[in-house]
Design an enzyme around this catalytic site. Structure first.
Site, PDB file in Angstrom:
ATOM      1  CB  SER A  46      -0.947   0.013   1.208  1.00 26.83           C
ATOM      2  OG  SER A  46      -0.211  -0.030   2.413  1.00 26.83           O
ATOM      3  CG  ASN A  47       3.583   4.398   1.820  1.00 25.52           C
ATOM      4  OD1 ASN A  47       3.344   5.127   0.851  1.00 25.52           O
ATOM      5  ND2 ASN A  47       4.354   4.775   2.819  1.00 25.52           N
ATOM      6  CB  SER A 139       6.903   6.860  16.884  1.00 28.06           C
ATOM      7  OG  SER A 139       7.080   8.229  16.652  1.00 28.06           O
ATOM      8  CE1 TYR A 164       2.435   6.116  12.463  1.00 32.30           C
ATOM      9  CE2 TYR A 164       3.317   7.998  13.676  1.00 32.30           C
ATOM     10  CZ  TYR A 164       3.502   6.770  13.072  1.00 32.30           C
ATOM     11  OH  TYR A 164       4.750   6.192  13.081  1.00 32.30           O
ATOM     12  CE  LYS A 168       3.947   3.523  14.731  1.00 33.72           C
ATOM     13  NZ  LYS A 168       4.107   2.184  14.157  1.00 33.72           N
ATOM     14  CG  ASN A 214       7.890  12.663   7.095  1.00 36.40           C
ATOM     15  OD1 ASN A 214       7.361  11.687   6.579  1.00 36.40           O
ATOM     16  ND2 ASN A 214       7.555  13.098   8.288  1.00 36.40           N
ATOM     17  CG  LEU A 215      13.206  18.741   6.604  1.00 37.50           C
ATOM     18  CD1 LEU A 215      12.591  20.010   6.034  1.00 37.50           C
ATOM     19  CD2 LEU A 215      14.025  19.061   7.858  1.00 37.50           C
ATOM     20  NE  ARG A 246      10.521  17.419  14.849  1.00 36.52           N
ATOM     21  CZ  ARG A 246      10.150  18.593  15.374  1.00 36.52           C
ATOM     22  NH1 ARG A 246      11.006  19.308  16.110  1.00 36.52           N
ATOM     23  NH2 ARG A 246       8.932  19.046  15.180  1.00 36.52           N
ATOM     24  N   GLY A 331       0.668  21.179  15.519  1.00 33.17           N
ATOM     25  CA  GLY A 331       1.060  19.893  16.123  1.00 33.17           C
ATOM     26  C   GLY A 331       2.561  19.709  16.252  1.00 33.17           C
TER      27      GLY A 331
HETATM   28  P1  NAD Z   1       6.610   2.642   5.139  1.00 36.48           P
HETATM   29  O1  NAD Z   1       5.250   3.141   4.806  1.00 36.48           O
HETATM   30  O2  NAD Z   1       7.690   2.818   4.140  1.00 36.48           O
HETATM   31  O3  NAD Z   1       6.530   1.084   5.519  1.00 36.48           O
HETATM   32  C1  NAD Z   1       5.384   0.500   6.070  1.00 36.48           C
HETATM   33  C2  NAD Z   1       5.031  -0.686   5.193  1.00 36.48           C
HETATM   34  O4  NAD Z   1       3.868  -1.328   5.719  1.00 36.48           O
HETATM   35  C3  NAD Z   1       4.694  -0.293   3.754  1.00 36.48           C
HETATM   36  O5  NAD Z   1       5.512  -1.055   2.868  1.00 36.48           O
HETATM   37  C4  NAD Z   1       3.216  -0.639   3.583  1.00 36.48           C
HETATM   38  O6  NAD Z   1       2.909  -1.069   2.274  1.00 36.48           O
HETATM   39  C5  NAD Z   1       3.061  -1.741   4.633  1.00 36.48           C
HETATM   40  N1  NAD Z   1       1.696  -1.904   5.147  1.00 36.48           N
HETATM   41  C6  NAD Z   1       0.867  -0.965   5.660  1.00 36.48           C
HETATM   42  N2  NAD Z   1      -0.292  -1.520   6.048  1.00 36.48           N
HETATM   43  C7  NAD Z   1      -0.197  -2.851   5.782  1.00 36.48           C
HETATM   44  C8  NAD Z   1      -1.075  -3.951   5.934  1.00 36.48           C
HETATM   45  N3  NAD Z   1      -2.306  -3.803   6.433  1.00 36.48           N
HETATM   46  N4  NAD Z   1      -0.659  -5.163   5.548  1.00 36.48           N
HETATM   47  C9  NAD Z   1       0.588  -5.349   5.013  1.00 36.48           C
HETATM   48  N5  NAD Z   1       1.453  -4.349   4.841  1.00 36.48           N
HETATM   49  C10 NAD Z   1       1.070  -3.108   5.220  1.00 36.48           C
HETATM   50  O7  NAD Z   1       7.027   3.291   6.532  1.00 36.48           O
HETATM   51  P2  NAD Z   1       8.410   3.264   7.310  1.00 36.48           P
HETATM   52  O8  NAD Z   1       8.911   4.649   7.376  1.00 36.48           O
HETATM   53  O9  NAD Z   1       9.282   2.206   6.790  1.00 36.48           O
HETATM   54  O10 NAD Z   1       7.903   2.888   8.756  1.00 36.48           O
HETATM   55  C11 NAD Z   1       7.903   1.558   9.241  1.00 36.48           C
HETATM   56  C12 NAD Z   1       7.278   1.547  10.623  1.00 36.48           C
HETATM   57  O11 NAD Z   1       8.011   2.411  11.476  1.00 36.48           O
HETATM   58  C13 NAD Z   1       5.839   2.067  10.651  1.00 36.48           C
HETATM   59  O12 NAD Z   1       5.105   1.306  11.585  1.00 36.48           O
HETATM   60  C14 NAD Z   1       5.991   3.481  11.121  1.00 36.48           C
HETATM   61  O13 NAD Z   1       4.836   3.941  11.775  1.00 36.48           O
HETATM   62  C15 NAD Z   1       7.145   3.354  12.083  1.00 36.48           C
HETATM   63  N6  NAD Z   1       7.859   4.613  12.286  1.00 36.48           N
HETATM   64  C16 NAD Z   1       8.315   5.312  11.202  1.00 36.48           C
HETATM   65  C17 NAD Z   1       8.951   6.524  11.385  1.00 36.48           C
HETATM   66  C18 NAD Z   1       9.413   7.346  10.219  1.00 36.48           C
HETATM   67  O14 NAD Z   1       9.629   8.544  10.383  1.00 36.48           O
HETATM   68  N7  NAD Z   1       9.588   6.783   9.032  1.00 36.48           N
HETATM   69  C19 NAD Z   1       9.162   6.998  12.671  1.00 36.48           C
HETATM   70  C20 NAD Z   1       8.716   6.245  13.762  1.00 36.48           C
HETATM   71  C21 NAD Z   1       8.057   5.046  13.551  1.00 36.48           C
HETATM   72  C1  WQD Z   2      10.765  17.690  10.811  1.00 37.79           C
HETATM   73  C2  WQD Z   2      10.923  19.203  10.948  1.00 37.79           C
HETATM   74  C3  WQD Z   2       8.896  20.427  10.572  1.00 37.79           C
HETATM   75  C4  WQD Z   2       8.449  19.399   6.342  1.00 37.79           C
HETATM   76  C5  WQD Z   2       7.220  12.943  11.953  1.00 37.79           C
HETATM   77  C6  WQD Z   2       6.139  12.322  12.801  1.00 37.79           C
HETATM   78  C7  WQD Z   2       6.751  11.450  13.854  1.00 37.79           C
HETATM   79  C8  WQD Z   2       7.714  10.438  13.223  1.00 37.79           C
HETATM   80  C9  WQD Z   2       8.691  11.060  12.290  1.00 37.79           C
HETATM   81  C10 WQD Z   2       6.530   8.427  12.798  1.00 37.79           C
HETATM   82  C11 WQD Z   2       9.762  19.868  11.688  1.00 37.79           C
HETATM   83  C12 WQD Z   2       9.914  20.754   9.506  1.00 37.79           C
HETATM   84  C13 WQD Z   2       8.902  19.499   7.639  1.00 37.79           C
HETATM   85  C14 WQD Z   2       8.488  20.561   5.505  1.00 37.79           C
HETATM   86  C15 WQD Z   2       9.463  21.799   7.334  1.00 37.79           C
HETATM   87  N1  WQD Z   2       7.015   9.503  12.411  1.00 37.79           N
HETATM   88  N2  WQD Z   2       9.399  20.674   8.128  1.00 37.79           N
HETATM   89  N3  WQD Z   2       8.995  21.707   6.042  1.00 37.79           N
HETATM   90  O1  WQD Z   2       7.215  16.027  12.371  1.00 37.79           O
HETATM   91  O2  WQD Z   2       9.470  15.620  13.459  1.00 37.79           O
HETATM   92  O3  WQD Z   2       8.069  13.705  12.791  1.00 37.79           O
HETATM   93  O4  WQD Z   2       8.004  11.891  11.345  1.00 37.79           O
HETATM   94  O5  WQD Z   2       6.403   8.016  13.917  1.00 37.79           O
HETATM   95  O6  WQD Z   2       5.719  10.826  14.532  1.00 37.79           O
HETATM   96  O7  WQD Z   2       5.391  13.351  13.419  1.00 37.79           O
HETATM   97  O8  WQD Z   2       9.141  15.025  11.034  1.00 37.79           O
HETATM   98  O9  WQD Z   2      10.135  15.422   8.826  1.00 37.79           O
HETATM   99  O10 WQD Z   2       7.709  16.000   9.192  1.00 37.79           O
HETATM  100  O11 WQD Z   2       9.475  17.385  10.269  1.00 37.79           O
HETATM  101  O12 WQD Z   2       9.897  22.850   7.766  1.00 37.79           O
HETATM  102  O13 WQD Z   2       8.065  20.534   4.329  1.00 37.79           O
HETATM  103  O14 WQD Z   2      10.915  19.753   9.633  1.00 37.79           O
HETATM  104  O15 WQD Z   2       8.159  21.554  10.920  1.00 37.79           O
HETATM  105  O16 WQD Z   2      10.305  20.915  12.442  1.00 37.79           O
HETATM  106  P1  WQD Z   2       8.421  15.218  12.480  1.00 37.79           P
HETATM  107  P2  WQD Z   2       9.090  15.925   9.744  1.00 37.79           P
END
Ligand code: NAD
Ligand code: WQD
Length: 375
Positions: A46-47, A139, A164, A168, A214-215, A246, A331
């Protein structure tokens, strides 16, 4: 049913990665395969893209026995049952989930259903097949918006600000309750800070669908010219340059953290001391496998501002990144970084890569794959 024991050679262990085709999962698959573990990836794409699986094979040289890919949804119980019937899964590293914070406020039902409902379906099937070893992608968001930096594992979970983040917090609680009811469960909650970067090969990386939230993916797409300019969300925060700060962590460092968590669970490293609030030290199997709940931050302990990221990326790509200051994003907190001593002391894990390297690797991936996996 008894739980699987983990203190074996990597070649004797099969690790299930739900969501393993995604950004963090694909990098973790590489680190596991490089160390000899067998990996089964279940993903509904899906992603993510199936091309990521081909790239994992390309990097690691893994054959069809070492790396299995199954396109399936974790909510599909019969499909999950088949996975556990066909493969003797020893441990799960649970990545599957939807992760867009803003979207989760618009689609709470989808987020709770997919992330919580999906995880419960999977864990129930896993339990039926005698696998109660779970490493969970949590997270820093669970610390909430009131927490003071550095965020230590000793802090109570805070109030989450979106569905979201709540999924977690809920899954942390759910997995902890599993252990409290049945001390054969072995759980590690990994609280990621801000993962960025890509594998040094430039073959796998973050490939968000649509406009990035994301950034780093945003900056990278401005750098290739795909997007016009970066909006910097606020320059009036109480930080040295006014922009948000961050704890960016290289995705390969993060991936290695999962391998360490697995070794810790197996009793191969660390003392097994309870790690932070909400962690529990449970019984140890004859072979040394630990049961309980371990909680670890995975970050660098260093804060970097949005404008510092822009400067580091300009250096990596060799040209200016146009940006404009915008309003604060609702947020967002001003500053977020981790205390990392628990992961260092117990997992023997310390992040290796700095922000310059994170940007260089992101750039190598993005410039080599300007449209991500789709060519
Ligand atoms: P991502 O979206 O690249 O990976 C998640 C994967 O899960 C995707 O490949 C998607 O297709 C799959 N998926 C979603 N729902 C599904 C379902 N119902 N069945 C099977 N597959 C499914 O995201 P990521 O950045 O690799 O993140 C991985 C995990 O880490 C997530 O749980 C995310 O919430 C967590 N996380 C990510 C971040 C971040 O900033 N990237 C930060 C903290 C926590
Ligand atoms: C980082 C900084 C923005 C985009 C998110 C989730 C968190 C975790 C990681 C999963 C912030 C600034 C961003 C842009 C900007 N995910 N920014 N311009 O918000 O710290 O964390 O991803 O668990 O739960 O909330 O990450 O990369 O979105 O932002 O100025 O176009 O960059 O304001 O200060 P964040 P981010």
């Amino acid at each position: 049913m008894a739980n699987k024991e983990l203190n074996k050679k990597p070649e004797e262990l099969t690790i299930l990665l739900p969501g393993g085709a995604g950004y963090i999962g694909s990098h973790t698959a590489v680190e596991l395969l490089d160390r000899g573990y067998k990996v089964v990836i279940v993903d509904n794409l899906s992603n993510s893209s199936k091309v990521a699986i081909d790239r994992i094979r390309q990097i690691t040289g893994a054959n069809d026995e070492q790396l299995v890919f199954i396109e399936a949804d974790i909510l599909d119980r019969p499909a999950m049952d088949k996975v556990f019937t066909n493969y003797s899964v020893d441990a799960i590293i649970m990545f599957a989930g939807l992760k867009a914070v803003g979207e989760s406020t618009q689609k709470p039902l989808e987020y709770y259903w997919n992330n919580v409902g999906g995880a419960l379906t999977l864990f129930d099937v896993a339990r039926e097949h005698g696998c109660k070893n779970v490493i969970f992608s949590s997270s820093a968001t669970v610390y909430g918006e009131e927490a003071q930096v550095p965020f230590t594992e000793e802090l109570e979970r805070g109030k989450t600000t979106n569905p979201y983040g709540e999924t977690k917090a809920m899954l942390e609680r759910i997995l902890t309750d599993f252990y409290l009811a049945d001390d054969e469960w072995s759980v590690v909650l990994l609280r990621y800070f801000n993962p960025i970067g890509a594998h040094e090969s430039g073959l796998i990386g973050e490939d968000p669908k649509g406009i990035p939230n994301n950034l780093l993916p945003y900056v990278a797409q401005v750098a290739t010219g795909k997007l016009k300019e970066l909006g910097v969300f606020g320059n009036d925060y109480p930080t040295p340059d006014g922009t948000g700060v961050r704890d960016f962590i290289h995705v390969v460092d993060l991936a290695v953290g999962h391998v360490k968590a697995l070794e810790w669970m197996a009793g191969k490293i660390g003392t097994g001391e309870p790690i932070g609030r909400g962690s529990y030290q449970g019984p140890v199997s004859e072979d040394g496998t630990r049961h309980g709940v371990g909680v670890f931050n995975l970050g660098t302990g260093k804060g970097t501002s949005v404008l510092e990221v822009v400067a580091a990326f300009e250096k990596a790509c060799g040209h200016k990144i146009p940006y404009a200051i915008k309003d604060r994003r609702p947020g967002d907190i001003a500053v977020c970084y981790a205390a990392c001593d628990k992961a260092r002391d117990e997992l023997g894990w310390v992040a290796q890569y700095d922000i310059a390297r994170m940007c260089e690797d992101t750039w190598r991936w993005q410039s080599g794959n300007p449209n991500g996996y789709e060519g």
